[in-house]
Design an enzyme around this catalytic site. Sequence first.
Site, PDB file in Angstrom:
ATOM      1  N   GLY A 203      52.970  81.839  55.301  1.00 56.36           N
ATOM      2  CA  GLY A 203      53.539  82.983  54.610  1.00 56.36           C
ATOM      3  C   GLY A 203      53.775  82.667  53.153  1.00 56.36           C
ATOM      4  CB  ALA A 204      55.757  81.725  50.978  1.00 55.71           C
ATOM      5  CG  MET A 205      53.871  75.245  49.759  1.00 49.04           C
ATOM      6  SD  MET A 205      54.551  74.464  51.260  1.00 49.04           S
ATOM      7  CE  MET A 205      55.211  72.957  50.560  1.00 49.04           C
ATOM      8  CD  GLU A 206      58.646  74.363  51.143  1.00 48.58           C
ATOM      9  OE1 GLU A 206      58.866  73.357  51.821  1.00 48.58           O
ATOM     10  OE2 GLU A 206      57.996  75.343  51.559  1.00 48.58           O
ATOM     11  CG  ASN A 207      54.055  74.797  45.942  1.00 48.02           C
ATOM     12  OD1 ASN A 207      53.826  73.874  46.684  1.00 48.02           O
ATOM     13  ND2 ASN A 207      53.423  75.961  46.014  1.00 48.02           N
TER      14      ASN A 207
ATOM     15  CG  HIS B 267      62.134  80.773  54.193  1.00 45.22           C
ATOM     16  ND1 HIS B 267      62.484  80.592  55.517  1.00 45.22           N
ATOM     17  CD2 HIS B 267      61.344  79.713  53.890  1.00 45.22           C
ATOM     18  CE1 HIS B 267      61.932  79.482  55.974  1.00 45.22           C
ATOM     19  NE2 HIS B 267      61.221  78.930  54.992  1.00 45.22           N
ATOM     20  CD  GLU B 268      58.773  79.888  51.071  1.00 45.98           C
ATOM     21  OE1 GLU B 268      58.689  78.702  50.711  1.00 45.98           O
ATOM     22  OE2 GLU B 268      58.631  80.250  52.255  1.00 45.98           O
TER      23      GLU B 268
ATOM     24  CG  HIS C  76      62.060  75.691  51.405  1.00 46.61           C
ATOM     25  ND1 HIS C  76      62.415  74.711  52.305  1.00 46.61           N
ATOM     26  CD2 HIS C  76      61.294  76.590  52.089  1.00 46.61           C
ATOM     27  CE1 HIS C  76      61.894  75.009  53.489  1.00 46.61           C
ATOM     28  NE2 HIS C  76      61.223  76.141  53.390  1.00 46.61           N
TER      29      HIS C  76
ATOM     30  CD  GLU D  17      60.062  75.059  56.576  1.00 43.88           C
ATOM     31  OE1 GLU D  17      60.581  76.173  56.377  1.00 43.88           O
ATOM     32  OE2 GLU D  17      59.210  74.572  55.810  1.00 43.88           O
TER      33      GLU D  17
END
Length: 838
Positions: free
Chosen positions: A256-260, A290-291, A294, A313
Amino acid sequence: MPSLSHVEATARGALITVESYQVDLDVTGSDERFRSHTTISFRATPGAETFVEVSPARLRAVRLNGRDLDPGTLVDNRLALAGLAEANTLVVEAEMAYSNTGEGLHRFVDPADGETYLYATSFLDNAQRVFAAFDQPDLKAPVTLAVTAPAEWAVAANGELAANPRPGRWEFAPTAPLAPYLVTLIAGPWHVRRAEHDGVPLGLWCRRSLAEHLDADAEEILTVTRQCLDRFHELFAERYPFGKYDQAFVPEFNAGAMENPGLVTFRDDLVFRSAVTDTQREQRATTIAHEMAHMWFGDLVTMRWWDDLWLNESFAEYLGTRVTAEASRFGRAWTTFALRRKGWGYAADQRPSTHPVAPEEVADSALALLNFDGISYAKGASVLRQLVAWVGDEAFLAGLNAHFAAHRFGNATLADLLGALSAASGRDLSGWAGRWLRRAQVNTLRAEVAVDADGRYAQAAIVQTAPATHPVLRPHRIGVDRYDADGTVTRVEVDLDPDADGGRTVLAGLVGQPAARLLLPNAGDLTFAKIRLDPASADAVPLVLPTVTDPLARALLWGEALDAATDGERPVAGLVGLVDAALPGETEVVIVEDVLRSVRPLVDRYLDPLAREAALLRLAGAGERMLATAGAGGSRQLAAARALIDATTDVDLLTGWLAGRGVPDGLAVDTELRWSLLGRLVVLGAAGEAEIAAEAAADLSAAGAERAARCRAALPDPAAKAAAWEIVVRNTELSGRLVGAVAEGFWQPDQAELTGPYVARYFAEMPVAWPRRTAWVAESVAHLAFPRYAVAQPTRDLAAALLARDDLPAGLRRVVTDLDDDLRRALVARTAVAAAAA
């Protein structure tokens, strides 16, 4: 390539300290490869030996402390480094391959306009596909990135743009210390919207072909971003620590997404190109929150190894839902969580592959990938919500802030966080953690009551049970709601002691009280547990449910009914009857959508063909009544229309809507709804390749290509099935998303005879297909391509024979084990129905 083991990571982490990465990429060459130049400064135990990971198409040169190393010593993805000094400099020059799997540096050519876009995904151990790295989460270091790209492109990365000395050259400032899996960049002719909030520069990025759709929703996305940022600053003493906050919507993304940090990447399905429901907008908002969570849990403080994935997570899932509910217009995010996210968690925790929220050991990074599931996300978040109910929010937040202060830009473990929470709350959390975090499976809370001749409770209790395979009872703080005949609702809160009286907790306050029409355990949804109503309450649900004003309580009642049917305790036909009776009056769109999303697989797998046909007629009828009572336009009308399309066999209605005839006022038959209509017509045999080709020609987009691929795989034609199967098991040229769309469309419950020969082929050919793809894509395709509608003992026999092999990849073993268990449940339910009929 070999997977890094925990033992190897621990040993390497004890030997070296990484001080910095300097990464220089050149993406101006061919369509297949890019140039990567990496300089790593690190300290080591003098004389030690270790290795660095790099996965090149061609390794050009390696220099360690000024001396050349033989590139031929690279074995798989590991380059041995011997004779280390106290201070070391490693230089690696390589040609790297672009990917089409959403991992490493993904290259995408937009079918809408022919433009090329790049984005990097370094998760989970794919940094080495972009630059040489000590690719484990506890070796964090600042990263200084430079990129050479076509001058007309835009480039962004984790860090701020430091200089642009000449056209086609982007140089970025050093980042804060990052784990390698968090390093990213995007490059291409991106469309960007910029803003600022509370001193933090904000950016939204998407492909040019999606620009009008991003612009239409930019203010909503930025508003959610600002609201979440403000709320996190209220909750945490540590402000957002990574400078700018860009959010890029990228094509063919796996997750869904990535927390870079500094540049979060999202799948660009979240840039809506057609009408969507408020549930979908809420899901986007929750993903943003959510991201952002993180940035503290995962980025500022990073788990030491993947066995503490929950520190990333579970906390992001909990805080993402909480902050969305508290800060945005989506104040009912916990209702969505109760049905959608917890349903995912309950299913995962009951499967044979279940694991603890915080397992004692994750042997290697390949096994770590398997734990990105409903347990690490939804169950972990639920456990945290239960912890907050137990220790109090003030103590919980104090513990989190102490944790951030102690491990800022470093790494931490379960023990570190529990220590901070224990100190803040004054409670020893070791016992709590042992039961909730270290033990798998889910408890069931059953209401047990006895009513005397006067209609009063003679006995009332909540009985907690656990599966025989995982016999652990847990402490729960729950609410119990009484729904009386006059509409009054009263709640009592009770602590369930797992060690008292075999899991039985007496509700002493109810004894002698008039019996309620319905008694609801876990009211407020504060714990992670399956619930079962007492028989009288279960019988009353069809009458009481439409009168319940609290949407979270309605979600819990629907969840209980769905779970009981899934477990075979109540017939699916009865559940369909409840849908027919109660769902048309439901006002909460997420409940409508999620109930139908959950009921349909049960109808398709648990019912024989005749019963299934009758159930679909009732579901279609419910959709028609919802559509008739929904206002023109809006989420409820769209949800009802989707429900009707999914269940109906009325070809005239479907073709009419597709042609613009008989469409309800206010309903937009836009691009996505057209694909839904066409997809249903294809399954019913009322549309074919000509119609698919025409629709694809009108929708020259990446999403359109995926929809067309799914429709072609669903065609009830032997040649179409053969072509689709060839893609599923052999094609590696198509992107992972396109192959997944084909696998998703292949199996249809209406096509059992046509697809029958492929049941055995799945079990014979999937082990051969697996190694052709990366683990993430292979797992997704294997899951989607499983013969889920072949509910028969011979299918299970084939699964058993495959699982008896000792050479299966762990990911494939898990997919087959879990989906075979779904078949087992369906067979049990069918057997129960047959026995009852007899």
